[in-house]
Design an enzyme around this catalytic site. Structure first.
Site, PDB file in Angstrom:
ATOM      1  N   HIS A  25       0.843  -1.213   0.000  1.00 24.23           N
ATOM      2  CA  HIS A  25       0.000   0.000   0.000  1.00 24.23           C
ATOM      3  C   HIS A  25       0.875   1.259   0.000  1.00 24.23           C
ATOM      4  CE1 HIS A  25      -3.269  -2.476   2.287  1.00 24.23           C
ATOM      5  NE2 HIS A  25      -3.707  -2.281   1.063  1.00 24.23           N
ATOM      6  N   LYS A  49     -19.242  -4.345  10.310  1.00 21.97           N
ATOM      7  CA  LYS A  49     -18.219  -5.396  10.340  1.00 21.97           C
ATOM      8  C   LYS A  49     -17.074  -4.962  11.236  1.00 21.97           C
ATOM      9  CE  LYS A  49     -18.814  -7.285   5.701  1.00 21.97           C
ATOM     10  NZ  LYS A  49     -18.230  -7.276   4.375  1.00 21.97           N
ATOM     11  N   ARG A 101      -1.480  -6.286  -8.384  1.00 21.15           N
ATOM     12  CA  ARG A 101      -0.438  -7.270  -8.082  1.00 21.15           C
ATOM     13  C   ARG A 101      -0.339  -8.346  -9.155  1.00 21.15           C
ATOM     14  NH1 ARG A 101      -2.772  -7.892  -2.194  1.00 21.15           N
ATOM     15  NH2 ARG A 101      -4.532  -7.748  -3.603  1.00 21.15           N
ATOM     16  N   SER A 138      -3.274  -7.404   3.136  1.00 28.62           N
ATOM     17  CA  SER A 138      -3.565  -7.291   4.572  1.00 28.62           C
ATOM     18  C   SER A 138      -4.033  -8.641   5.121  1.00 28.62           C
ATOM     19  CB  SER A 138      -4.650  -6.238   4.817  1.00 28.62           C
ATOM     20  OG  SER A 138      -4.244  -4.995   4.321  1.00 28.62           O
TER      21      SER A 138
END
Ligand code: PNS
Length: 171
Positions: A25, A49, A101, A138
């Site tokens: 990031h 969430k 990616r 992450s």
């Protein structure tokens, strides 16, 4: 072209959950900051969430990691339950920047980029992710850390320490 449109083209949004920020990031945001006058790092979240980190924690980790990387023309904002196109309108940005990616990211990101352009005309600029971070996300970092794997270099030392503390709290 109107002045507003020109100004909006100089500002981009780097959206994400950033739960937590990774070295990948930081690389993409730092590169976006060299291409645009201002980068709005938008932490998009769903309050229903529970993430690993609270939104203020995510923002503080981002702020510190970006300062360490010497990124100055950046603004950190949090948005709950918002469409990305509405975020772009609110912060007056005409461009979204995302890192890719690989092919799987592209397949996932392309429909969103097209939908965002359909909804508001906002364009998405893809930056090729640095190959050294191709495997870094992450969620994978958290999984590796949860089972005691070494995440050195995949996140900053402060994120690694914060994650270690958080996982110990929840053990
Ligand atoms: O870091 P993530 O979880 O991969 O980020 C995904 C994110 C937050 C950028 C994406 O889910 C998003 O743009 N959410 C905002 C809601 C929205 O606009 N959805 C429609 C996209 S076409």
């Amino acid at each position: 072209m109107s002045r507003d449109v020109v100004d909006a083209a100089r500002r981009c949004v780097c959206p994400g959950s950033y739960d937590p920020v990774t070295a990948g990031h930081v690389d993409v945001i730092a590169r976006a900051a060299r291409l645009y006058d201002e980068v709005v790092v938008a932490v998009l979240h769903n309050p229903a969430k529970t993430g690993t980190f609270t939104v203020p924690e995510r923002i503080e980790l981002l702020r510190a990691d970006l300062a360490d990387a010497g990124v100055e023309n950046v603004r950190l904002e949090a948005f709950a339950n918002r469409l990305l196109v509405d975020v772009c309108r609110d912060v007056e940005a005409a461009v979204v920047v995302k890192g890719l990616r690989g092919g799987t990211d592209f397949a996932y990101e392309l429909p969103m980029a097209l939908m965002n352009r359909h909804l508001s005309g906002v364009e998405t600029v893809f930056l090729p992710g640095d190959p050294q971070f191709e495997h870094v996300s992450s969620s994978l970092v958290k999984e590796v850390a949860r089972f005691g794997g070494d995440i050195t270099g995949l996140v900053s030392e402060r994120v690694r320490a914060a994650l270690t503390r958080r996982l110990a709290e929840h053990a």
